[in-house]
Design an enzyme around this catalytic site. Structure first.
Site, PDB file in Angstrom:
ATOM      1  N   ARG A   1       0.845  -1.201   0.000  1.00 13.95           N
ATOM      2  CA  ARG A   1       0.000   0.000   0.000  1.00 13.95           C
ATOM      3  C   ARG A   1       0.876   1.244   0.000  1.00 13.95           C
ATOM      4  O   ARG A   1       1.969   1.240   0.562  1.00 13.95           O
ATOM      5  CB  ARG A   1      -0.907   0.034   1.219  1.00 13.95           C
ATOM      6  CG  ARG A   1      -1.956  -1.063   1.210  1.00 13.95           C
ATOM      7  CD  ARG A   1      -3.035  -0.792   2.204  1.00 13.95           C
ATOM      8  NE  ARG A   1      -3.938  -1.917   2.330  1.00 13.95           N
ATOM      9  CZ  ARG A   1      -4.948  -2.167   1.502  1.00 13.95           C
ATOM     10  NH1 ARG A   1      -5.202  -1.379   0.480  1.00 13.95           N
ATOM     11  NH2 ARG A   1      -5.721  -3.222   1.696  1.00 13.95           N
TER      12      ARG A   1
ATOM     13  N   LEU B   1       1.798   4.807   1.288  1.00 16.43           N
ATOM     14  CA  LEU B   1       1.626   5.519   2.555  1.00 16.43           C
ATOM     15  C   LEU B   1       1.540   7.020   2.303  1.00 16.43           C
ATOM     16  O   LEU B   1       2.227   7.557   1.440  1.00 16.43           O
ATOM     17  CB  LEU B   1       2.791   5.197   3.489  1.00 16.43           C
ATOM     18  CG  LEU B   1       2.770   3.753   4.018  1.00 16.43           C
ATOM     19  CD1 LEU B   1       4.154   3.310   4.444  1.00 16.43           C
ATOM     20  CD2 LEU B   1       1.776   3.623   5.165  1.00 16.43           C
TER      21      LEU B   1
ATOM     22  N   ASN C   1      12.199   1.341   0.712  1.00 17.90           N
ATOM     23  CA  ASN C   1      11.287   0.362   0.122  1.00 17.90           C
ATOM     24  C   ASN C   1      12.065  -0.518  -0.841  1.00 17.90           C
ATOM     25  O   ASN C   1      12.967  -0.041  -1.524  1.00 17.90           O
ATOM     26  CB  ASN C   1      10.174   1.092  -0.642  1.00 17.90           C
ATOM     27  CG  ASN C   1       9.236   0.133  -1.359  1.00 17.90           C
ATOM     28  OD1 ASN C   1       8.743  -0.820  -0.778  1.00 17.90           O
ATOM     29  ND2 ASN C   1       8.991   0.383  -2.647  1.00 17.90           N
TER      30      ASN C   1
ATOM     31  N   HIS D   1      11.728  -2.999  -4.206  1.00 17.14           N
ATOM     32  CA  HIS D   1      10.799  -3.149  -5.325  1.00 17.14           C
ATOM     33  C   HIS D   1      11.416  -4.077  -6.373  1.00 17.14           C
ATOM     34  O   HIS D   1      12.601  -3.960  -6.687  1.00 17.14           O
ATOM     35  CB  HIS D   1      10.507  -1.768  -5.936  1.00 17.14           C
ATOM     36  CG  HIS D   1       9.548  -1.848  -7.073  1.00 17.14           C
ATOM     37  ND1 HIS D   1       8.187  -2.020  -6.887  1.00 17.14           N
ATOM     38  CD2 HIS D   1       9.744  -1.820  -8.411  1.00 17.14           C
ATOM     39  CE1 HIS D   1       7.587  -2.092  -8.063  1.00 17.14           C
ATOM     40  NE2 HIS D   1       8.513  -1.963  -9.004  1.00 17.14           N
TER      41      HIS D   1
ATOM     42  N   ASP E   1       9.370   8.303  -0.788  1.00 15.91           N
ATOM     43  CA  ASP E   1       8.819   9.657  -0.862  1.00 15.91           C
ATOM     44  C   ASP E   1       7.317   9.544  -1.115  1.00 15.91           C
ATOM     45  O   ASP E   1       6.750   8.454  -0.999  1.00 15.91           O
ATOM     46  CB  ASP E   1       9.565  10.519  -1.900  1.00 15.91           C
ATOM     47  CG  ASP E   1       9.310  10.070  -3.325  1.00 15.91           C
ATOM     48  OD1 ASP E   1       8.478   9.148  -3.537  1.00 15.91           O
ATOM     49  OD2 ASP E   1       9.931  10.635  -4.241  1.00 15.91           O
ATOM     50  N   ALA E   2       6.675  10.650  -1.484  1.00 16.68           N
ATOM     51  CA  ALA E   2       5.217  10.642  -1.572  1.00 16.68           C
ATOM     52  C   ALA E   2       4.690   9.911  -2.807  1.00 16.68           C
ATOM     53  O   ALA E   2       3.498   9.621  -2.901  1.00 16.68           O
ATOM     54  CB  ALA E   2       4.696  12.081  -1.552  1.00 16.68           C
ATOM     55  N   GLY E   3       5.561   9.602  -3.759  1.00 22.73           N
ATOM     56  CA  GLY E   3       5.111   8.960  -4.992  1.00 22.73           C
ATOM     57  C   GLY E   3       5.070   7.444  -4.886  1.00 22.73           C
ATOM     58  O   GLY E   3       5.367   6.864  -3.839  1.00 22.73           O
TER      59      GLY E   3
ATOM     60  N   ASP F   1       6.838   4.394  -5.686  1.00 22.69           N
ATOM     61  CA  ASP F   1       8.162   3.852  -6.035  1.00 22.69           C
ATOM     62  C   ASP F   1       9.034   4.891  -6.749  1.00 22.69           C
ATOM     63  O   ASP F   1       9.780   4.555  -7.676  1.00 22.69           O
ATOM     64  CB  ASP F   1       8.022   2.585  -6.909  1.00 22.69           C
ATOM     65  CG  ASP F   1       7.202   1.505  -6.225  1.00 22.69           C
ATOM     66  OD1 ASP F   1       7.328   1.351  -5.002  1.00 22.69           O
ATOM     67  OD2 ASP F   1       6.415   0.832  -6.919  1.00 22.69           O
TER      68      ASP F   1
HETATM   69  C1  GAR Z   1       9.180  -8.375  -3.101  1.00 24.00           C
HETATM   70  O1  GAR Z   1       9.633  -8.784  -4.357  1.00 24.00           O
HETATM   71  C2  GAR Z   1       9.011  -6.876  -3.065  1.00 24.00           C
HETATM   72  O2  GAR Z   1       9.936  -6.191  -3.844  1.00 24.00           O
HETATM   73  C3  GAR Z   1       7.639  -6.715  -3.638  1.00 24.00           C
HETATM   74  O3  GAR Z   1       6.894  -7.705  -3.025  1.00 24.00           O
HETATM   75  C4  GAR Z   1       7.747  -8.831  -2.812  1.00 24.00           C
HETATM   76  C5  GAR Z   1       7.572  -9.271  -1.386  1.00 24.00           C
HETATM   77  O4  GAR Z   1       7.912 -10.602  -1.217  1.00 24.00           O
HETATM   78  N1  GAR Z   1       7.122  -5.397  -3.411  1.00 24.00           N
HETATM   79  C6  GAR Z   1       6.454  -4.685  -4.306  1.00 24.00           C
HETATM   80  O5  GAR Z   1       6.138  -5.121  -5.385  1.00 24.00           O
HETATM   81  C7  GAR Z   1       6.105  -3.288  -3.865  1.00 24.00           C
HETATM   82  N2  GAR Z   1       5.762  -2.468  -4.987  1.00 24.00           N
HETATM   83  P1  GAR Z   1       7.798 -11.276   0.207  1.00 24.00           P
HETATM   84  O6  GAR Z   1       6.383 -11.070   0.715  1.00 24.00           O
HETATM   85  O7  GAR Z   1       8.116 -12.721  -0.023  1.00 24.00           O
HETATM   86  O8  GAR Z   1       8.805 -10.594   1.089  1.00 24.00           O
END
Ligand code: GAR
Length: 206
Positions: free
Chosen positions: A94, A96, A110, A112, A144-146, A148
């Site tokens: 989500r 924030l 974060n 990604h 930040d606010a965006g 990713d």
């Molecule tokens: C990870 O690959 C993370 O980068 C991604 O969710 C996965 C979490 O895996 N996050 C995003 O896509 C956020 N935009 P996990 O639940 O096994 O740690």
């Protein structure tokens, strides 16, 4: 050193990246300590991983609040309970809002599963595959606010194989992503981040 290296992790799902952080924090020389895990999903496996490791947990589910603003305030308050020095979003699905972003600017990161700024959002792996890229990867960035969009701290590239589907590619990305996050958290806690005075998008782990 960033405070006492106290880290709160926010996670929504399986929590395999959280598990890598929990394994690292049990190593004697690792500079960060996971002091709390917060999820927006009451049944997230990430919460079980935290409990199994003896780490305190909290759930702040969007459905329990009148609106998103109230939820954002509650998430920020839940984080404060743990008095962390760094907040890590590890599979937190989500966005924030300002109560979090302003309070934790420069002290929240974060992870990604793409080479940002390509393929932000909830489906970074699917979108990269659909675009036909031959190389993708993972990124750890300041929040930040965006969506990713924060300054990039670290990245690793991963090749896309011809027979990859979303699951196989994501699993290969996550294998390197876990190490990248563990390393980036350690470096943030010990050295912090230098932001270029001319171009604030350019952030460097010290
Ligand atoms: C990870 O690959 C993370 O980068 C991604 O969710 C996965 C979490 O895996 N996050 C995003 O896509 C956020 N935009 P996990 O639940 O096994 O740690």
């Amino acid at each position: 050193m960033l405070g006492n290296g106290r880290v709160v992790v926010l996670a929504s799902g399986a929590g395999t990246t959280l598990a890598a952080l929990l394994a690292a924090h049990e190593q004697p020389g690792y500079p960060a300590r996971i002091v709390g895990v917060i999820s927006d999903q009451p049944t997230a496996a990430a919460l079980d991983r935290a409990r199994d490791a003896g780490v305190a947990t909290a759930v702040v589910a969007l459905a329990d609040f009148d609106d998103r603003d109230a939820w954002n305030v509650a998430v920020a308050a839940a984080i404060d309970v743990f008095n962390p020095d760094l907040v890590v979003l590890a599979g937190f699905m989500r966005v924030l809002g300002s109560p979090f972003v302003e309070r934790w600017a420069g002290r929240s990161i974060n992870t990604h599963p793409s080479l940002l700024p390509a393929f932000p959002g909830a489906h970074g792996v699917r979108d990269a595959l659909a675009h036909g890229v031959k190389v993708t990867g993972c990124t750890v960035h300041l929040v930040d606010a965006g969506l990713d969009t924060g300054p990039i701290l670290s990245q690793v590239a991963v090749s896309v194989e011809p027979d990859d589907d979303e699951a196989t590619l994501h699993e290969r990305i996550k294998t390197v992503e876990r190490d990248l996050l563990v390393d980036t958290v350690a470096r943030m806690v010990t050295g912090g981040v230098a932001i270029d005075v001319v171009n604030s998008r350019r952030a460097t782990l010290r």
